[in-house]
Design an enzyme around this catalytic site. Structure first.
Site, PDB file in Angstrom:
ATOM      1  N   SER A   1     -14.063  44.237  40.445  1.00 46.60           N
ATOM      2  CA  SER A   1     -14.600  44.241  38.953  1.00 46.60           C
ATOM      3  C   SER A   1     -13.771  43.659  38.117  1.00 46.60           C
ATOM      4  O   SER A   1     -13.488  42.301  38.189  1.00 46.60           O
ATOM      5  CB  SER A   1     -15.054  45.341  38.559  1.00 46.60           C
ATOM      6  OG  SER A   1     -15.537  45.499  37.445  1.00 46.60           O
TER       7      SER A   1
ATOM      8  N   ASP B   1     -17.427  39.957  33.049  1.00 42.20           N
ATOM      9  CA  ASP B   1     -16.318  40.254  33.499  1.00 42.20           C
ATOM     10  C   ASP B   1     -16.478  39.687  35.145  1.00 42.20           C
ATOM     11  O   ASP B   1     -17.170  38.888  35.391  1.00 42.20           O
ATOM     12  CB  ASP B   1     -16.106  42.069  33.562  1.00 42.20           C
ATOM     13  CG  ASP B   1     -16.925  42.518  34.826  1.00 42.20           C
ATOM     14  OD1 ASP B   1     -18.089  41.881  35.131  1.00 42.20           O
ATOM     15  OD2 ASP B   1     -16.650  43.934  35.214  1.00 42.20           O
TER      16      ASP B   1
ATOM     17  N   ASP C   1     -16.928  40.528  38.166  1.00 41.22           N
ATOM     18  CA  ASP C   1     -18.181  40.316  39.186  1.00 41.22           C
ATOM     19  C   ASP C   1     -19.266  40.640  38.177  1.00 41.22           C
ATOM     20  O   ASP C   1     -20.640  40.757  38.704  1.00 41.22           O
ATOM     21  CB  ASP C   1     -18.062  41.632  39.868  1.00 41.22           C
ATOM     22  CG  ASP C   1     -18.111  43.145  39.157  1.00 41.22           C
ATOM     23  OD1 ASP C   1     -17.720  43.093  37.889  1.00 41.22           O
ATOM     24  OD2 ASP C   1     -18.552  44.053  39.774  1.00 41.22           O
TER      25      ASP C   1
ATOM     26  N   ASP D   1     -21.068  42.608  36.245  1.00 39.35           N
ATOM     27  CA  ASP D   1     -22.025  43.666  35.947  1.00 39.35           C
ATOM     28  C   ASP D   1     -21.982  44.005  34.531  1.00 39.35           C
ATOM     29  O   ASP D   1     -22.794  44.696  33.899  1.00 39.35           O
ATOM     30  CB  ASP D   1     -21.530  44.840  36.852  1.00 39.35           C
ATOM     31  CG  ASP D   1     -20.378  45.431  36.674  1.00 39.35           C
ATOM     32  OD1 ASP D   1     -19.477  44.721  36.535  1.00 39.35           O
ATOM     33  OD2 ASP D   1     -20.111  46.481  36.928  1.00 39.35           O
TER      34      ASP D   1
HETATM   35 MG    MG Z   1     -17.385  44.922  36.904  1.00 42.20          MG
END
Ligand code: MG
Length: 483
Positions: free
Chosen positions: A101, A249, A251, A253
Protein backbone atom coordinates in the site's frame (compact mmCIF):
# COMPACT_ATOMS: atom_id res chain seq x y z
CA UNK A 1 3.04 -17.43 13.30
CA UNK A 2 1.50 -13.97 13.16
CA UNK A 3 1.16 -13.61 9.43
CA UNK A 4 -1.83 -11.30 9.08
CA UNK A 5 -2.05 -7.82 10.58
CA UNK A 6 -4.88 -5.27 10.34
CA UNK A 7 -4.75 -5.20 6.52
CA UNK A 8 -3.52 -8.52 5.25
CA UNK A 9 0.20 -9.31 5.44
CA UNK A 10 2.64 -6.40 5.42
CA UNK A 11 6.29 -6.91 6.33
CA UNK A 12 9.82 -6.01 5.20
CA UNK A 13 11.09 -8.02 2.23
CA UNK A 14 13.88 -10.44 2.93
CA UNK A 15 15.24 -13.16 0.59
CA UNK A 16 15.29 -15.89 3.25
CA UNK A 17 15.42 -14.51 6.81
CA UNK A 18 12.77 -16.07 9.04
CA UNK A 19 12.34 -13.13 11.47
CA UNK A 20 8.74 -12.28 12.40
CA UNK A 21 9.07 -8.85 10.77
CA UNK A 22 10.13 -10.19 7.38
CA UNK A 23 8.31 -11.54 4.38
CA UNK A 24 10.20 -13.97 2.16
CA UNK A 25 9.49 -15.75 -1.16
CA UNK A 26 9.54 -19.05 0.76
CA UNK A 27 6.69 -17.74 2.92
CA UNK A 28 4.86 -16.60 -0.22
CA UNK A 29 5.24 -20.10 -1.71
CA UNK A 30 3.68 -21.62 1.43
CA UNK A 31 0.89 -19.03 1.38
CA UNK A 32 0.23 -20.08 -2.22
CA UNK A 33 -0.08 -23.70 -1.08
CA UNK A 34 -2.33 -22.65 1.83
CA UNK A 35 -4.66 -20.66 -0.45
CA UNK A 36 -4.74 -23.55 -2.95
CA UNK A 37 -5.71 -25.87 -0.10
CA UNK A 38 -8.33 -23.44 1.26
CA UNK A 39 -9.90 -22.90 -2.16
CA UNK A 40 -9.64 -26.61 -3.06
CA UNK A 41 -7.63 -25.85 -6.19
CA UNK A 42 -9.80 -22.90 -7.14
CA UNK A 43 -9.21 -20.12 -9.66
CA UNK A 44 -7.11 -17.21 -8.46
CA UNK A 45 -6.23 -13.84 -9.99
CA UNK A 46 -2.90 -12.34 -8.93
CA UNK A 47 -1.86 -8.70 -9.33
CA UNK A 48 1.00 -6.67 -7.91
CA UNK A 49 2.02 -3.09 -7.25
CA UNK A 50 5.22 -1.70 -8.73
CA UNK A 51 7.50 -2.46 -5.79
CA UNK A 52 10.65 -4.36 -6.78
CA UNK A 53 10.01 -6.95 -4.05
CA UNK A 54 6.60 -7.76 -5.56
CA UNK A 55 8.27 -9.74 -8.40
CA UNK A 56 9.97 -12.50 -6.35
CA UNK A 57 6.90 -12.69 -4.10
CA UNK A 58 4.59 -13.10 -7.11
CA UNK A 59 6.73 -15.83 -8.68
CA UNK A 60 6.88 -17.81 -5.43
CA UNK A 61 3.20 -17.30 -4.62
CA UNK A 62 2.11 -18.46 -8.09
CA UNK A 63 4.38 -21.48 -7.80
CA UNK A 64 2.61 -22.44 -4.56
CA UNK A 65 -0.81 -21.85 -6.11
CA UNK A 66 -0.27 -24.06 -9.17
CA UNK A 67 1.48 -26.68 -7.01
CA UNK A 68 -1.79 -27.07 -5.13
CA UNK A 69 -3.79 -27.29 -8.35
CA UNK A 70 -5.05 -23.72 -8.73
CA UNK A 71 -5.81 -22.09 -12.06
CA UNK A 72 -3.98 -18.77 -11.95
CA UNK A 73 -4.47 -15.59 -13.95
CA UNK A 74 -1.78 -12.93 -13.55
CA UNK A 75 -2.64 -9.35 -14.43
CA UNK A 76 0.71 -7.60 -13.87
CA UNK A 77 1.11 -4.20 -12.20
CA UNK A 78 -2.36 -3.00 -11.21
CA UNK A 79 -4.16 -0.90 -8.63
CA UNK A 80 -5.85 -2.64 -5.71
CA UNK A 81 -9.31 -1.55 -7.01
CA UNK A 82 -8.47 -3.13 -10.40
CA UNK A 83 -7.41 -6.37 -8.70
CA UNK A 84 -10.52 -6.41 -6.56
CA UNK A 85 -12.89 -5.96 -9.53
CA UNK A 86 -10.88 -8.39 -11.69
CA UNK A 87 -12.00 -11.30 -9.47
CA UNK A 88 -15.47 -10.67 -10.92
CA UNK A 89 -14.38 -9.68 -14.41
CA UNK A 90 -12.18 -12.77 -14.88
CA UNK A 91 -14.62 -15.05 -13.08
CA UNK A 92 -12.15 -16.22 -10.41
CA UNK A 93 -12.79 -17.39 -6.84
CA UNK A 94 -10.10 -15.38 -5.06
CA UNK A 95 -8.00 -12.28 -5.77
CA UNK A 96 -4.51 -11.74 -4.40
CA UNK A 97 -2.90 -8.31 -4.45
CA UNK A 98 0.81 -8.18 -3.75
CA UNK A 99 1.33 -4.75 -2.23
CA UNK A 100 2.46 -2.81 0.80
CA UNK A 101 0.00 0.00 0.00
CA UNK A 102 1.42 3.37 1.12
CA UNK A 103 4.32 1.97 3.19
CA UNK A 104 7.95 2.83 2.47
CA UNK A 105 9.70 0.88 -0.36
CA UNK A 106 11.31 -1.87 1.75
CA UNK A 107 7.88 -3.23 2.68
CA UNK A 108 5.87 -5.84 0.79
CA UNK A 109 2.76 -7.81 1.59
CA UNK A 110 -0.38 -9.42 0.26
CA UNK A 111 -4.07 -8.79 0.60
CA UNK A 112 -6.76 -11.33 -0.27
CA UNK A 113 -10.10 -10.57 -1.93
CA UNK A 114 -13.42 -12.34 -2.29
CA UNK A 115 -15.45 -12.28 -5.49
CA UNK A 116 -17.93 -9.70 -4.13
CA UNK A 117 -15.12 -7.17 -3.69
CA UNK A 118 -14.80 -7.66 0.06
CA UNK A 119 -11.35 -8.22 1.49
CA UNK A 120 -10.86 -11.47 3.41
CA UNK A 121 -12.17 -11.14 6.97
CA UNK A 122 -10.23 -12.25 10.04
CA UNK A 123 -11.89 -15.68 10.13
CA UNK A 124 -10.86 -16.39 6.55
CA UNK A 125 -7.33 -15.16 7.26
CA UNK A 126 -7.16 -17.38 10.32
CA UNK A 127 -8.07 -20.47 8.28
CA UNK A 128 -5.27 -19.67 5.80
CA UNK A 129 -2.86 -19.08 8.68
CA UNK A 130 -3.79 -22.40 10.33
CA UNK A 131 -3.17 -24.31 7.09
CA UNK A 132 0.13 -22.42 6.72
CA UNK A 133 1.25 -23.23 10.28
CA UNK A 134 0.15 -26.88 10.25
CA UNK A 135 1.50 -27.42 6.70
CA UNK A 136 -1.49 -29.63 5.95
CA UNK A 137 -1.41 -28.70 2.28
CA UNK A 138 -3.47 -30.34 -0.42
CA UNK A 139 -1.40 -33.01 -2.14
CA UNK A 140 -1.67 -33.28 -5.91
CA UNK A 141 0.06 -35.33 -8.59
CA UNK A 142 2.01 -33.83 -11.51
CA UNK A 143 -1.06 -34.25 -13.71
CA UNK A 144 -3.04 -31.88 -11.48
CA UNK A 145 -0.58 -28.98 -11.47
CA UNK A 146 -2.47 -25.80 -12.35
CA UNK A 147 -1.83 -23.35 -15.16
CA UNK A 148 -0.83 -19.68 -15.27
CA UNK A 149 -2.34 -17.35 -17.88
CA UNK A 150 -1.12 -13.78 -18.32
CA UNK A 151 -3.83 -11.17 -18.90
CA UNK A 152 -2.53 -7.97 -20.49
CA UNK A 153 -5.51 -5.63 -20.82
CA UNK A 154 -7.05 -5.58 -17.34
CA UNK A 155 -6.74 -1.77 -16.98
CA UNK A 156 -8.79 -1.32 -20.14
CA UNK A 157 -11.34 -3.82 -18.81
CA UNK A 158 -11.61 -1.90 -15.51
CA UNK A 159 -12.10 1.44 -17.30
CA UNK A 160 -14.71 -0.08 -19.64
CA UNK A 161 -16.47 -1.63 -16.65
CA UNK A 162 -16.67 1.81 -14.98
CA UNK A 163 -18.11 3.33 -18.17
CA UNK A 164 -20.68 0.54 -18.44
CA UNK A 165 -21.70 0.76 -14.78
CA UNK A 166 -22.05 4.54 -14.85
CA UNK A 167 -23.82 4.35 -18.22
CA UNK A 168 -21.25 6.66 -19.80
CA UNK A 169 -21.26 6.70 -23.55
CA UNK A 170 -18.06 5.48 -25.24
CA UNK A 171 -17.90 8.81 -27.12
CA UNK A 172 -18.29 10.75 -23.90
CA UNK A 173 -15.11 12.76 -24.39
CA UNK A 174 -16.44 14.29 -27.64
CA UNK A 175 -19.64 15.47 -26.02
CA UNK A 176 -18.18 17.12 -22.90
CA UNK A 177 -19.55 20.66 -22.48
CA UNK A 178 -17.25 21.88 -19.72
CA UNK A 179 -13.54 21.09 -19.88
CA UNK A 180 -12.12 19.88 -16.59
CA UNK A 181 -8.42 20.40 -16.22
CA UNK A 182 -6.52 18.43 -13.56
CA UNK A 183 -3.05 17.43 -12.41
CA UNK A 184 -2.87 13.76 -11.44
CA UNK A 185 -0.12 12.41 -9.19
CA UNK A 186 -0.04 8.60 -8.96
CA UNK A 187 3.15 8.87 -6.84
CA UNK A 188 5.12 6.49 -9.12
CA UNK A 189 2.66 3.81 -8.00
CA UNK A 190 0.24 1.33 -9.56
CA UNK A 191 -2.09 3.91 -11.08
CA UNK A 192 0.52 5.33 -13.49
CA UNK A 193 -1.15 3.68 -16.49
CA UNK A 194 -4.81 3.48 -15.57
CA UNK A 195 -5.30 7.00 -14.13
CA UNK A 196 -4.26 8.85 -17.34
CA UNK A 197 -6.16 6.25 -19.42
CA UNK A 198 -9.33 6.97 -17.43
CA UNK A 199 -8.96 10.77 -17.45
CA UNK A 200 -8.39 10.74 -21.19
CA UNK A 201 -11.51 8.65 -21.82
CA UNK A 202 -13.51 10.96 -19.55
CA UNK A 203 -12.45 13.90 -21.72
CA UNK A 204 -10.33 15.72 -19.15
CA UNK A 205 -7.36 17.92 -19.87
CA UNK A 206 -4.63 16.64 -17.61
CA UNK A 207 -0.99 16.88 -16.65
CA UNK A 208 0.73 14.00 -14.87
CA UNK A 209 3.22 14.23 -12.03
CA UNK A 210 5.33 11.31 -10.72
CA UNK A 211 3.77 9.07 -13.35
CA UNK A 212 6.53 6.56 -14.15
CA UNK A 213 5.99 3.37 -12.15
CA UNK A 214 9.00 2.98 -9.87
CA UNK A 215 9.02 0.86 -6.71
CA UNK A 216 11.63 3.05 -5.06
CA UNK A 217 9.08 5.93 -5.11
CA UNK A 218 11.56 8.62 -6.25
CA UNK A 219 8.98 11.40 -6.63
CA UNK A 220 7.40 11.39 -3.20
CA UNK A 221 6.59 9.05 -0.37
CA UNK A 222 3.56 6.95 -1.11
CA UNK A 223 1.15 8.07 1.61
CA UNK A 224 -1.02 10.86 0.17
CA UNK A 225 -0.77 13.33 3.06
CA UNK A 226 -0.22 17.09 2.92
CA UNK A 227 3.53 16.81 3.54
CA UNK A 228 4.06 14.33 0.70
CA UNK A 229 1.72 16.22 -1.67
CA UNK A 230 3.40 19.59 -1.31
CA UNK A 231 4.71 19.54 -4.90
CA UNK A 232 1.28 18.69 -6.29
CA UNK A 233 -0.32 21.49 -4.23
CA UNK A 234 2.25 23.97 -5.50
CA UNK A 235 1.70 22.98 -9.13
CA UNK A 236 -2.09 23.14 -8.84
CA UNK A 237 -1.93 26.52 -7.15
CA UNK A 238 0.49 27.86 -9.77
CA UNK A 239 -1.50 26.59 -12.79
CA UNK A 240 -4.25 29.04 -13.55
CA UNK A 241 -6.68 26.84 -15.47
CA UNK A 242 -6.18 23.68 -13.35
CA UNK A 243 -9.32 22.93 -11.36
CA UNK A 244 -7.89 20.38 -8.96
CA UNK A 245 -5.17 17.88 -8.11
CA UNK A 246 -5.69 14.14 -7.72
CA UNK A 247 -3.23 12.03 -5.70
CA UNK A 248 -3.16 8.29 -5.17
CA UNK A 249 -1.21 6.04 -2.84
CA UNK A 250 1.11 3.21 -3.97
CA UNK A 251 -1.68 0.72 -4.76
CA UNK A 252 -4.32 3.38 -5.45
CA UNK A 253 -7.03 2.20 -3.09
CA UNK A 254 -6.69 5.66 -1.56
CA UNK A 255 -7.33 8.92 -3.37
CA UNK A 256 -6.96 12.46 -2.07
CA UNK A 257 -8.03 15.66 -3.80
CA UNK A 258 -6.48 19.15 -3.85
CA UNK A 259 -8.68 22.15 -4.62
CA UNK A 260 -7.79 24.79 -7.23
CA UNK A 261 -6.05 26.89 -4.61
CA UNK A 262 -3.74 24.07 -3.60
CA UNK A 263 -5.53 23.05 -0.38
CA UNK A 264 -5.72 19.34 0.47
CA UNK A 265 -9.34 18.36 1.03
CA UNK A 266 -9.74 16.27 4.17
CA UNK A 267 -11.27 12.97 2.93
CA UNK A 268 -14.41 13.15 5.12
CA UNK A 269 -15.12 16.63 3.77
CA UNK A 270 -14.74 15.15 0.29
CA UNK A 271 -16.99 12.21 1.26
CA UNK A 272 -19.64 14.69 2.42
CA UNK A 273 -19.35 16.64 -0.83
CA UNK A 274 -19.46 13.59 -3.13
CA UNK A 275 -22.40 12.08 -1.22
CA UNK A 276 -24.35 15.32 -1.60
CA UNK A 277 -23.55 15.77 -5.30
CA UNK A 278 -24.07 12.07 -6.12
CA UNK A 279 -27.57 12.16 -4.64
CA UNK A 280 -28.29 15.31 -6.63
CA UNK A 281 -27.17 13.57 -9.84
CA UNK A 282 -28.76 10.19 -9.04
CA UNK A 283 -31.75 10.86 -6.72
CA UNK A 284 -32.71 7.78 -4.64
CA UNK A 285 -35.62 5.82 -6.09
CA UNK A 286 -36.88 4.23 -2.89
CA UNK A 287 -38.68 5.90 0.02
CA UNK A 288 -36.05 4.60 2.41
CA UNK A 289 -33.46 7.10 3.58
CA UNK A 290 -30.16 6.64 1.73
CA UNK A 291 -27.55 5.22 4.10
CA UNK A 292 -23.88 5.98 4.36
CA UNK A 293 -21.23 4.31 6.55
CA UNK A 294 -18.17 5.98 8.00
CA UNK A 295 -15.97 5.31 11.06
CA UNK A 296 -16.56 6.75 14.48
CA UNK A 297 -13.60 9.16 14.12
CA UNK A 298 -14.92 10.85 10.94
CA UNK A 299 -15.64 14.56 11.12
CA UNK A 300 -19.17 15.44 12.22
CA UNK A 301 -19.38 17.78 9.24
CA UNK A 302 -20.83 14.77 7.45
CA UNK A 303 -23.83 14.64 9.82
CA UNK A 304 -24.13 18.43 9.76
CA UNK A 305 -24.51 18.51 5.95
CA UNK A 306 -26.20 15.19 5.18
CA UNK A 307 -28.80 15.25 7.99
CA UNK A 308 -30.49 18.10 6.14
CA UNK A 309 -30.60 15.95 2.99
CA UNK A 310 -32.29 13.12 4.88
CA UNK A 311 -29.28 10.81 4.62
CA UNK A 312 -28.76 8.32 7.44
CA UNK A 313 -25.11 8.45 8.51
CA UNK A 314 -24.06 5.26 10.32
CA UNK A 315 -20.83 4.87 12.27
CA UNK A 316 -18.45 1.90 12.23
CA UNK A 317 -15.24 0.89 13.99
CA UNK A 318 -12.11 2.57 12.57
CA UNK A 319 -10.72 1.28 9.22
CA UNK A 320 -11.96 0.76 5.66
CA UNK A 321 -12.46 -2.99 6.18
CA UNK A 322 -15.05 -2.27 8.89
CA UNK A 323 -16.83 0.19 6.59
CA UNK A 324 -16.94 -2.40 3.77
CA UNK A 325 -18.22 -5.14 6.09
CA UNK A 326 -21.00 -2.94 7.49
CA UNK A 327 -22.03 -2.00 3.95
CA UNK A 328 -22.09 -5.69 2.99
CA UNK A 329 -24.27 -6.47 6.02
CA UNK A 330 -26.66 -3.52 5.92
CA UNK A 331 -26.61 -2.05 2.42
CA UNK A 332 -26.05 1.66 1.79
CA UNK A 333 -25.08 3.82 -1.16
CA UNK A 334 -21.64 4.94 -0.01
CA UNK A 335 -18.93 4.39 2.57
CA UNK A 336 -15.64 6.15 3.22
CA UNK A 337 -13.01 6.91 5.77
CA UNK A 338 -10.40 9.51 6.55
CA UNK A 339 -7.45 7.80 4.85
CA UNK A 340 -9.16 8.40 1.47
CA UNK A 341 -10.92 5.13 0.63
CA UNK A 342 -14.41 5.36 -0.83
CA UNK A 343 -16.72 2.39 -1.41
CA UNK A 344 -19.72 2.37 -3.76
CA UNK A 345 -21.61 -0.86 -2.91
CA UNK A 346 -24.00 -0.58 -5.86
CA UNK A 347 -20.98 -1.29 -8.06
CA UNK A 348 -18.71 -3.39 -5.83
CA UNK A 349 -17.52 -3.59 -2.23
CA UNK A 350 -13.84 -2.85 -2.82
CA UNK A 351 -12.59 0.72 -2.28
CA UNK A 352 -12.37 2.11 -5.81
CA UNK A 353 -10.44 5.36 -6.32
CA UNK A 354 -10.97 5.22 -10.11
CA UNK A 355 -14.72 4.91 -9.84
CA UNK A 356 -14.67 7.79 -7.34
CA UNK A 357 -12.59 9.96 -9.72
CA UNK A 358 -15.03 9.13 -12.58
CA UNK A 359 -18.06 10.15 -10.53
CA UNK A 360 -16.36 13.38 -9.49
CA UNK A 361 -15.48 14.26 -13.10
CA UNK A 362 -19.07 13.51 -14.25
CA UNK A 363 -20.42 15.74 -11.47
CA UNK A 364 -18.04 18.58 -12.38
CA UNK A 365 -18.70 18.31 -16.10
CA UNK A 366 -22.39 18.86 -15.40
CA UNK A 367 -21.85 21.65 -12.89
CA UNK A 368 -21.68 25.38 -13.53
CA UNK A 369 -19.46 25.69 -10.47
CA UNK A 370 -15.81 24.69 -10.13
CA UNK A 371 -14.54 22.03 -7.73
CA UNK A 372 -13.23 24.73 -5.37
CA UNK A 373 -16.59 26.55 -5.35
CA UNK A 374 -18.49 23.33 -4.66
CA UNK A 375 -16.14 22.05 -1.96
CA UNK A 376 -16.22 25.44 -0.22
CA UNK A 377 -19.93 24.85 0.42
CA UNK A 378 -18.84 22.17 2.93
CA UNK A 379 -17.64 23.76 6.20
CA UNK A 380 -14.37 22.84 7.94
CA UNK A 381 -14.65 21.71 11.55
CA UNK A 382 -11.39 22.30 13.48
CA UNK A 383 -9.71 18.99 14.34
CA UNK A 384 -6.62 18.09 16.38
CA UNK A 385 -5.01 14.82 17.39
CA UNK A 386 -2.16 13.49 19.48
CA UNK A 387 -0.62 10.14 20.31
CA UNK A 388 0.98 8.89 23.48
CA UNK A 389 3.51 6.12 23.90
CA UNK A 390 2.90 3.47 26.55
CA UNK A 391 5.91 1.51 27.79
CA UNK A 392 4.30 -1.73 26.61
CA UNK A 393 0.95 -3.17 25.55
CA UNK A 394 0.55 -4.70 29.02
CA UNK A 395 0.31 -1.18 30.52
CA UNK A 396 -3.16 -0.99 29.03
CA UNK A 397 -6.22 -2.99 30.12
CA UNK A 398 -9.64 -2.66 28.57
CA UNK A 399 -11.10 -2.15 32.04
CA UNK A 400 -9.25 1.20 32.18
CA UNK A 401 -11.70 2.55 29.61
CA UNK A 402 -14.26 2.66 32.44
CA UNK A 403 -12.00 4.92 34.55
CA UNK A 404 -11.37 7.12 31.50
CA UNK A 405 -15.11 7.27 30.84
CA UNK A 406 -15.95 8.41 34.38
CA UNK A 407 -13.18 11.00 34.57
CA UNK A 408 -13.94 12.36 31.12
CA UNK A 409 -17.70 12.70 31.67
CA UNK A 410 -17.02 14.46 34.99
CA UNK A 411 -14.55 16.84 33.30
CA UNK A 412 -16.98 17.61 30.46
CA UNK A 413 -19.79 18.32 32.92
CA UNK A 414 -17.57 20.60 34.99
CA UNK A 415 -16.67 22.59 31.88
CA UNK A 416 -20.34 22.95 30.98
CA UNK A 417 -20.45 20.73 27.87
CA UNK A 418 -24.01 19.74 27.01
CA UNK A 419 -25.81 16.63 25.65
CA UNK A 420 -22.91 14.28 26.44
CA UNK A 421 -23.17 10.75 25.11
CA UNK A 422 -20.50 8.02 25.09
CA UNK A 423 -20.00 5.21 22.58
CA UNK A 424 -17.64 2.26 22.94
CA UNK A 425 -17.93 1.16 19.32
CA UNK A 426 -14.14 1.55 19.00
CA UNK A 427 -12.20 2.98 21.95
CA UNK A 428 -14.24 5.60 23.81
CA UNK A 429 -16.04 8.27 21.82
CA UNK A 430 -17.51 11.25 23.71
CA UNK A 431 -20.04 13.19 21.72
CA UNK A 432 -21.45 16.53 22.83
CA UNK A 433 -23.06 19.67 21.49
CA UNK A 434 -19.79 21.47 20.64
CA UNK A 435 -17.84 18.54 19.23
CA UNK A 436 -16.39 15.15 20.08
CA UNK A 437 -13.30 13.39 21.33
CA UNK A 438 -12.11 9.82 20.71
CA UNK A 439 -9.65 8.07 23.03
CA UNK A 440 -8.46 4.83 21.50
CA UNK A 441 -5.71 2.34 22.15
CA UNK A 442 -4.01 1.33 18.88
CA UNK A 443 -4.64 -2.28 17.85
CA UNK A 444 -1.11 -2.76 16.55
CA UNK A 445 1.22 -0.83 18.88
CA UNK A 446 1.42 0.39 22.52
CA UNK A 447 0.04 3.81 21.67
CA UNK A 448 -3.07 5.67 22.82
CA UNK A 449 -4.47 8.08 20.25
CA UNK A 450 -6.63 11.09 21.02
CA UNK A 451 -8.69 12.83 18.33
CA UNK A 452 -10.75 15.93 19.02
CA UNK A 453 -13.06 18.08 16.92
CA UNK A 454 -15.01 21.22 17.61
CA UNK A 455 -17.98 22.56 15.65
CA UNK A 456 -16.73 26.09 16.18
CA UNK A 457 -13.14 27.22 16.81
CA UNK A 458 -9.63 25.79 16.91
CA UNK A 459 -9.33 26.99 20.52
CA UNK A 460 -12.34 24.87 21.44
CA UNK A 461 -10.81 21.83 19.69
CA UNK A 462 -7.62 22.44 21.68
CA UNK A 463 -9.58 22.64 24.93
CA UNK A 464 -11.30 19.32 24.16
CA UNK A 465 -8.00 17.64 23.25
CA UNK A 466 -6.24 18.96 26.36
CA UNK A 467 -9.08 17.78 28.57
CA UNK A 468 -8.73 14.20 27.28
CA UNK A 469 -4.95 14.34 27.56
CA UNK A 470 -5.10 15.51 31.17
CA UNK A 471 -7.33 12.52 32.01
CA UNK A 472 -4.81 10.15 30.37
CA UNK A 473 -1.86 11.79 32.17
CA UNK A 474 -3.57 11.06 35.50
CA UNK A 475 -3.77 7.35 34.67
CA UNK A 476 -0.67 6.54 32.62
CA UNK A 477 3.00 7.33 32.60
CA UNK A 478 3.90 7.92 28.97
CA UNK A 479 7.36 7.64 27.43
CA UNK A 480 9.01 9.24 24.39
CA UNK A 481 7.17 8.55 21.12
CA UNK A 482 8.94 5.75 19.27
CA UNK A 483 7.44 6.33 15.82
MG1 MG B 1 -3.27 1.63 -0.19
Amino acid sequence: MDLFGTTGIRKIFSPFDKGTESFTPIMAYKIGLAIGTYSDSGSVVVGRDCRVAAVPIELALCSGLVSSGCTVKTIGIVTTPTLSISVQLLDCDIGIMITASHNTPEYIGIKLWNKNGLGFDHEQEEIIENIYDSEKFKKITWKEIGSITEIHDINKMHVNWIFEKLAINGNHKNSVKRNISVIVDPGNGSACEIAPMLLNKLGCKFITLNSQPDGSFPGRLSEPNSKNLRMLSTFVQASKDVEMGIALDGDADRVVFIDGEGNLIEPIRFLTFIAKEYLRLYPPKSFEKPRLFTPINSSRVIDFVLDKLDVKVNRTAVGDVNVAQELARNGGFLGGENAGTFIWPKFHLGPDSLLTISLLILILQKSEKTFTELINEIPIFPYLNSKHQLKSDSDFHKSQYEIIRQKMVQRLNEKGYKSISVSDLDGLHFNFEDGWVLIRKSGTSPIIRVEAESNSTKEKAKEILNMAESVLFEIYEFGEMKE
